[in-house]
Design a protein around this motif. Structure first.
Motif, PDB file in Angstrom:
ATOM      1  N   ILE A 264       2.527   1.548   0.594  1.00  0.00           N
ATOM      2  CA  ILE A 264       1.776   1.062  -0.574  1.00  0.00           C
ATOM      3  C   ILE A 264       0.951  -0.168  -0.201  1.00  0.00           C
ATOM      4  O   ILE A 264      -0.211  -0.321  -0.605  1.00  0.00           O
ATOM      5  CB  ILE A 264       2.737   0.753  -1.741  1.00  0.00           C
ATOM      6  CG1 ILE A 264       3.428   2.045  -2.188  1.00  0.00           C
ATOM      7  CG2 ILE A 264       1.989   0.116  -2.906  1.00  0.00           C
ATOM      8  CD1 ILE A 264       4.542   1.844  -3.199  1.00  0.00           C
ATOM      9  N   MET A 265       1.538  -1.051   0.596  1.00  0.00           N
ATOM     10  CA  MET A 265       0.809  -2.228   1.060  1.00  0.00           C
ATOM     11  C   MET A 265      -0.401  -1.832   1.895  1.00  0.00           C
ATOM     12  O   MET A 265      -1.458  -2.486   1.814  1.00  0.00           O
ATOM     13  CB  MET A 265       1.733  -3.128   1.880  1.00  0.00           C
ATOM     14  CG  MET A 265       2.802  -3.836   1.062  1.00  0.00           C
ATOM     15  SD  MET A 265       4.004  -4.709   2.097  1.00  0.00           S
ATOM     16  CE  MET A 265       2.941  -5.919   2.873  1.00  0.00           C
ATOM     17  N   ALA A 266      -0.277  -0.776   2.684  1.00  0.00           N
ATOM     18  CA  ALA A 266      -1.399  -0.317   3.520  1.00  0.00           C
ATOM     19  C   ALA A 266      -2.584   0.112   2.649  1.00  0.00           C
ATOM     20  O   ALA A 266      -3.742  -0.066   3.032  1.00  0.00           O
ATOM     21  CB  ALA A 266      -0.956   0.846   4.410  1.00  0.00           C
ATOM     22  N   ILE A 267      -2.297   0.661   1.480  1.00  0.00           N
ATOM     23  CA  ILE A 267      -3.366   1.069   0.560  1.00  0.00           C
ATOM     24  C   ILE A 267      -4.104  -0.160   0.030  1.00  0.00           C
ATOM     25  O   ILE A 267      -5.341  -0.223   0.034  1.00  0.00           O
ATOM     26  CB  ILE A 267      -2.792   1.891  -0.604  1.00  0.00           C
ATOM     27  CG1 ILE A 267      -2.159   3.188  -0.087  1.00  0.00           C
ATOM     28  CG2 ILE A 267      -3.883   2.213  -1.628  1.00  0.00           C
ATOM     29  CD1 ILE A 267      -1.396   3.973  -1.141  1.00  0.00           C
ATOM     30  N   PHE A 268      -3.344  -1.165  -0.409  1.00  0.00           N
ATOM     31  CA  PHE A 268      -3.955  -2.339  -1.037  1.00  0.00           C
ATOM     32  C   PHE A 268      -4.644  -3.261  -0.033  1.00  0.00           C
ATOM     33  O   PHE A 268      -5.708  -3.803  -0.304  1.00  0.00           O
ATOM     34  CB  PHE A 268      -2.895  -3.122  -1.825  1.00  0.00           C
ATOM     35  CG  PHE A 268      -2.513  -2.479  -3.119  1.00  0.00           C
ATOM     36  CD1 PHE A 268      -3.352  -2.524  -4.219  1.00  0.00           C
ATOM     37  CD2 PHE A 268      -1.309  -1.799  -3.239  1.00  0.00           C
ATOM     38  CE1 PHE A 268      -3.009  -1.924  -5.406  1.00  0.00           C
ATOM     39  CE2 PHE A 268      -0.956  -1.195  -4.429  1.00  0.00           C
ATOM     40  CZ  PHE A 268      -1.807  -1.252  -5.521  1.00  0.00           C
ATOM     41  N   PHE A 269      -4.040  -3.424   1.142  1.00  0.00           N
ATOM     42  CA  PHE A 269      -4.581  -4.378   2.108  1.00  0.00           C
ATOM     43  C   PHE A 269      -5.629  -3.767   3.036  1.00  0.00           C
ATOM     44  O   PHE A 269      -6.581  -4.445   3.433  1.00  0.00           O
ATOM     45  CB  PHE A 269      -3.454  -4.984   2.952  1.00  0.00           C
ATOM     46  CG  PHE A 269      -2.613  -5.994   2.217  1.00  0.00           C
ATOM     47  CD1 PHE A 269      -3.064  -7.285   2.015  1.00  0.00           C
ATOM     48  CD2 PHE A 269      -1.384  -5.636   1.712  1.00  0.00           C
ATOM     49  CE1 PHE A 269      -2.303  -8.218   1.335  1.00  0.00           C
ATOM     50  CE2 PHE A 269      -0.601  -6.551   1.024  1.00  0.00           C
ATOM     51  CZ  PHE A 269      -1.059  -7.846   0.828  1.00  0.00           C
ATOM     52  N   PHE A 270      -5.470  -2.500   3.392  1.00  0.00           N
ATOM     53  CA  PHE A 270      -6.346  -1.898   4.400  1.00  0.00           C
ATOM     54  C   PHE A 270      -7.067  -0.642   3.924  1.00  0.00           C
ATOM     55  O   PHE A 270      -7.839  -0.053   4.683  1.00  0.00           O
ATOM     56  CB  PHE A 270      -5.534  -1.564   5.666  1.00  0.00           C
ATOM     57  CG  PHE A 270      -4.782  -2.748   6.213  1.00  0.00           C
ATOM     58  CD1 PHE A 270      -5.455  -3.790   6.836  1.00  0.00           C
ATOM     59  CD2 PHE A 270      -3.406  -2.827   6.091  1.00  0.00           C
ATOM     60  CE1 PHE A 270      -4.768  -4.885   7.332  1.00  0.00           C
ATOM     61  CE2 PHE A 270      -2.704  -3.923   6.584  1.00  0.00           C
ATOM     62  CZ  PHE A 270      -3.390  -4.956   7.207  1.00  0.00           C
ATOM     63  N   GLY A 271      -6.800  -0.227   2.690  1.00  0.00           N
ATOM     64  CA  GLY A 271      -7.473   0.949   2.163  1.00  0.00           C
ATOM     65  C   GLY A 271      -7.075   2.237   2.859  1.00  0.00           C
ATOM     66  O   GLY A 271      -7.813   3.230   2.819  1.00  0.00           O
ATOM     67  N   PHE A 272      -5.910   2.259   3.498  1.00  0.00           N
ATOM     68  CA  PHE A 272      -5.445   3.469   4.187  1.00  0.00           C
ATOM     69  C   PHE A 272      -4.303   4.086   3.403  1.00  0.00           C
ATOM     70  O   PHE A 272      -3.258   3.469   3.214  1.00  0.00           O
ATOM     71  CB  PHE A 272      -4.969   3.147   5.607  1.00  0.00           C
ATOM     72  CG  PHE A 272      -4.517   4.369   6.362  1.00  0.00           C
ATOM     73  CD1 PHE A 272      -5.444   5.162   7.026  1.00  0.00           C
ATOM     74  CD2 PHE A 272      -3.176   4.729   6.385  1.00  0.00           C
ATOM     75  CE1 PHE A 272      -5.029   6.295   7.712  1.00  0.00           C
ATOM     76  CE2 PHE A 272      -2.756   5.856   7.068  1.00  0.00           C
ATOM     77  CZ  PHE A 272      -3.689   6.643   7.728  1.00  0.00           C
ATOM     78  N   ASN A 273      -4.512   5.315   2.934  1.00  0.00           N
ATOM     79  CA  ASN A 273      -3.512   6.009   2.115  1.00  0.00           C
ATOM     80  C   ASN A 273      -2.875   7.132   2.917  1.00  0.00           C
ATOM     81  O   ASN A 273      -3.457   8.207   3.079  1.00  0.00           O
ATOM     82  CB  ASN A 273      -4.172   6.561   0.843  1.00  0.00           C
ATOM     83  CG  ASN A 273      -3.147   7.129  -0.123  1.00  0.00           C
ATOM     84  OD1 ASN A 273      -1.951   7.189   0.167  1.00  0.00           O
ATOM     85  ND2 ASN A 273      -3.604   7.559  -1.285  1.00  0.00           N
ATOM     86  N   LEU A 274      -1.686   6.881   3.419  1.00  0.00           N
ATOM     87  CA  LEU A 274      -0.976   7.893   4.201  1.00  0.00           C
ATOM     88  C   LEU A 274      -0.639   9.110   3.353  1.00  0.00           C
ATOM     89  O   LEU A 274      -0.658  10.248   3.838  1.00  0.00           O
ATOM     90  CB  LEU A 274       0.296   7.286   4.792  1.00  0.00           C
ATOM     91  CG  LEU A 274       1.075   8.139   5.806  1.00  0.00           C
ATOM     92  CD1 LEU A 274       0.239   8.376   7.060  1.00  0.00           C
ATOM     93  CD2 LEU A 274       2.393   7.463   6.168  1.00  0.00           C
ATOM     94  N   TRP A 275      -0.373   8.873   2.062  1.00  0.00           N
ATOM     95  CA  TRP A 275      -0.005   9.967   1.164  1.00  0.00           C
ATOM     96  C   TRP A 275      -1.169  10.917   0.917  1.00  0.00           C
ATOM     97  O   TRP A 275      -0.968  12.082   0.563  1.00  0.00           O
ATOM     98  CB  TRP A 275       0.505   9.407  -0.163  1.00  0.00           C
ATOM     99  CG  TRP A 275       1.683   8.502   0.016  1.00  0.00           C
ATOM    100  CD1 TRP A 275       1.664   7.133   0.093  1.00  0.00           C
ATOM    101  CD2 TRP A 275       3.049   8.891   0.179  1.00  0.00           C
ATOM    102  NE1 TRP A 275       2.930   6.641   0.292  1.00  0.00           N
ATOM    103  CE2 TRP A 275       3.801   7.705   0.338  1.00  0.00           C
ATOM    104  CE3 TRP A 275       3.705  10.125   0.199  1.00  0.00           C
ATOM    105  CZ2 TRP A 275       5.172   7.719   0.505  1.00  0.00           C
ATOM    106  CZ3 TRP A 275       5.084  10.130   0.365  1.00  0.00           C
ATOM    107  CH2 TRP A 275       5.800   8.942   0.520  1.00  0.00           C
ATOM    108  N   ALA A 276      -2.396  10.422   1.113  1.00  0.00           N
ATOM    109  CA  ALA A 276      -3.573  11.277   0.892  1.00  0.00           C
ATOM    110  C   ALA A 276      -3.670  12.394   1.919  1.00  0.00           C
ATOM    111  O   ALA A 276      -4.433  13.349   1.723  1.00  0.00           O
ATOM    112  CB  ALA A 276      -4.844  10.425   0.928  1.00  0.00           C
TER     113      ALA A 276
END
Length: 270
Positions: free
Chosen positions: A130-142
């Protein structure tokens, strides 16, 4: 205050005897610098050759690939350590003999370790994704189904390593405790985590392809760079996983029998 070099020398002699009597301690001193050198040395080789950076938009792709690789590597590492930590806590508390003398069957014990591995993994890694989404714009779940396939291949390998390490701990006691933290890192430079397999020397590439994580990280680069899910790679990785898990299960059983014969279950020290 006076300093006695004789007493200092005596303590140094004691510690040198400890090192001499424990090959695992000596190996540990050599192991980590070697792993660091190989991992980051091969990454530098990949970057010097150009890699994804040489293509249009390559910097963005490389950044996304690096973050994705870090997250998947953490899943692999935490999965294995979560399995082993639950096991080694029984050794630390001297409770392992009680468990093995109870009606609990080995397969049930292993199943509980697998379940705890997943729980520990969820607690540790879910917030990071979740932090990766907010800080780096990378969504592993996508990544969707591809991520689910990556996860399955990585976890079966993590449990295979966890089973092997737990078996070694059963037989040789806490003297082999360092394997819980260190063994998986041996996979890092060979598993093509941060760079393609082609970066490795030719003679190392067959070894790399024998490891299931290699297929996952090559597959990750295929999704993020080529926008193609390499199901062929994932199928090969899963096939190797099945073989390794069966071999690790057999090894665990053999180590357990050997520990019972040698009477080491009640002596879990070094």
């Amino acid at each position: 205050m006076s300093l006695s070099f004789k007493r200092v020398g005596a303590m140094m002699l004691r510690y040198s005897y400890l090192l001499r009597a424990s090959r695992t301690r000596i190996l540990d001193m050599i192991y980590w610098p070697t792993v660091q050198l190989l991992t980051w040395g091969f990454l530098q080789t990949y970057l010097v050759r150009g890699g994804a950076l040489a293509e249009p938009g390559g910097a963005t792709q490389a950044a996304g690939t690096l973050i994705g690789a870090i997250l998947l590597w953490d899943i692999l590492l935490r999965g294995q350590q979560g399995f082993c930590f639950s096991f080694i806590e029984e050794m630390w508390s001297r409770n392992l003999p009680n468990i093995l003398m109870s009606p609990l069957r080995p397969v049930e014990f292993v199943a509980s370790l697998v379940a705890m591995s997943l729980i520990r993994l969820a607690v540790g890694v879910l917030p990071v994704t979740i932090m990766a989404i907010f800080f780096f714009g990378f969504n592993l779940w996508a990544l969707g189904v591809a991520f689910a396939a990556f996860f399955v291949v990585l976890m079966f390998f993590a449990w295979s390593v966890g089973l092997l390490v737990s078996g070694i701990l059963l037989r040789y006691g806490l003297g082999a405790e360092n394997l819980v933290w260190s063994l998986m890192f041996c996979v890092q430079p060979l598993g093509a985590v941060y760079y393609p397999v082609t970066t490795l020397p030719t003679w190392l590439q067959p070894i790399s392809w024998s490891l299931p994580p290699t297929y996952v990280f090559e597959g990750l680069r295929g999704v993020l760079i080529d926008h193609v899910v390499r199901w062929d790679l994932l199928a090969q990785g899963l096939a190797i996983d099945v073989f390794l898990f069966a071999a690790a299960s057999a090894a665990f059983g053999l180590f357990l029998q050997s520990a019972r014969r040698a009477g080491t279950l009640l002596q879990t020290g070094e």
